[in-house]
Design a protein around this motif. Sequence first.
Motif, PDB file in Angstrom:
ATOM      1  N   ALA A   1     -10.668   4.311  -4.174  1.00 26.11           N
ATOM      2  CA  ALA A   1     -10.105   3.107  -4.789  1.00 26.11           C
ATOM      3  C   ALA A   1      -9.816   3.276  -6.271  1.00 26.11           C
TER       4      ALA A   1
ATOM      5  N   SER B   1      -6.247   3.598  -7.555  1.00 25.72           N
ATOM      6  CA  SER B   1      -5.340   2.461  -7.459  1.00 25.72           C
ATOM      7  C   SER B   1      -5.629   1.358  -8.467  1.00 25.72           C
TER       8      SER B   1
ATOM      9  N   ASP C   1     -11.402  -1.820  -7.983  1.00 23.92           N
ATOM     10  CA  ASP C   1     -12.270  -0.875  -7.290  1.00 23.92           C
ATOM     11  C   ASP C   1     -13.415  -1.643  -6.633  1.00 23.92           C
TER      12      ASP C   1
ATOM     13  N   THR D   1      -6.989  10.087   1.982  1.00 24.84           N
ATOM     14  CA  THR D   1      -7.290   8.911   1.169  1.00 24.84           C
ATOM     15  C   THR D   1      -8.202   7.944   1.899  1.00 24.84           C
ATOM     16  N   GLN D   2      -9.151   7.406   1.163  1.00 26.20           N
ATOM     17  CA  GLN D   2     -10.022   6.362   1.692  1.00 26.20           C
ATOM     18  C   GLN D   2      -9.398   4.982   1.508  1.00 26.20           C
ATOM     19  N   ASN D   3      -8.248   4.940   0.834  1.00 25.48           N
ATOM     20  CA  ASN D   3      -7.578   3.673   0.560  1.00 25.48           C
ATOM     21  C   ASN D   3      -6.705   3.261   1.738  1.00 25.48           C
TER      22      ASN D   3
ATOM     23  N   ASP E   1      -4.084   1.055   1.019  1.00 28.53           N
ATOM     24  CA  ASP E   1      -3.005   0.356   0.318  1.00 28.53           C
ATOM     25  C   ASP E   1      -1.636   1.018   0.451  1.00 28.53           C
TER      26      ASP E   1
ATOM     27  N   ASP F   1      -4.515   8.728   6.212  1.00 28.80           N
ATOM     28  CA  ASP F   1      -5.104   7.433   5.859  1.00 28.80           C
ATOM     29  C   ASP F   1      -6.427   7.301   6.599  1.00 28.80           C
TER      30      ASP F   1
ATOM     31  N   PRO G   1      -9.794  -3.992  -2.613  1.00 24.33           N
ATOM     32  CA  PRO G   1      -8.881  -2.939  -2.163  1.00 24.33           C
ATOM     33  C   PRO G   1      -8.345  -3.106  -0.745  1.00 24.33           C
ATOM     34  N   ASP G   2      -9.036  -3.871   0.107  1.00 20.31           N
ATOM     35  CA  ASP G   2      -8.563  -4.066   1.483  1.00 20.31           C
ATOM     36  C   ASP G   2      -7.816  -5.386   1.641  1.00 20.31           C
TER      37      ASP G   2
ATOM     38  N   SER H   1     -13.169   8.333  -6.315  1.00 15.85           N
ATOM     39  CA  SER H   1     -14.054   7.911  -5.230  1.00 15.85           C
ATOM     40  C   SER H   1     -15.502   8.063  -5.656  1.00 15.85           C
TER      41      SER H   1
END
Length: 280
Positions: A30, A33, A40, A104-106, A108, A121, A168-169, A226
């Motif tokens: 996060a 972004s 975050d 990526t753990q994101n 978005d 993703d 972030p979600d 992260s």
Amino acid sequence: MLPETPATTPTTDDVLHLLRGKRLTALTGAGISTDSGIPDYRGPDSPPRNPMTYQQFVGDEAFRRHYWARNHVGWQRVHRTHPNGGHKALVRLEERGILEGIITQNVDLLHEDAGSRNVIDLHGRYDRVICLSCARVVSREHLADRLTELNPHFLESIGDLEDVETAPDADAVIESTAHFVPAACEFCGGMLKPEIVYFGENVPRERVERAYAMVDAADALLVAGSSLTVMSGLRFVKHAVKTDKPVVIVNRGATRGDPLATIKLEAGVSETLEELADRL
């Protein structure tokens, strides 16, 4: 054996010296972004958050109603965000053949929006919704239209959406959700869920295997933004170390992977990635 972390405070020059001539895989969280306006979860300046768990979502109608109300507000903001310099720097590295790809753990989609091509993703993507009964997938944009029809004037009642804190979600911080009407699957009437991996839910095994293969295909792992708090990301750092690949972590604040890192750089993600893209 991996080199020991220097006793002195590491610099970007140290990172450049370590990574120059190597093919990289990036693991992003996060923190990459935040410069796009998405807060975050665990950064040093982030407010405390308690993300909804999978068990809460599927097991409690009130939790689901509360989630979809907040997500309906958060969607209006997150889907209008734009990639920042950090995302674009990774695109440049990929185009030059330095970057193997991104895990990526994101959720978005800002890496894809920036132009990155090889992206896993890990935790899913916020722009799709799946039915837990019939497994049909629809776009989040389509669901937004349905939710607006079911809840006329709800968004207007929130006020200025730019003032609403959003996670972030796309989970927005609003309190009045008791009268929100969620949507059921239009095909079978089943329960709809964002196609993202919730806390308490496992990342699909096939996705994990592809991510391991991406780490194996590179010479070094670059972690950007992260905290590595959850094992879904930390396992790739452990895997890189186990296979004698250097690990560089760029993050403001401590991470769970710091003891494993060859270099931990306490710095802003966007500016560091831009400098790496300029100088590698």
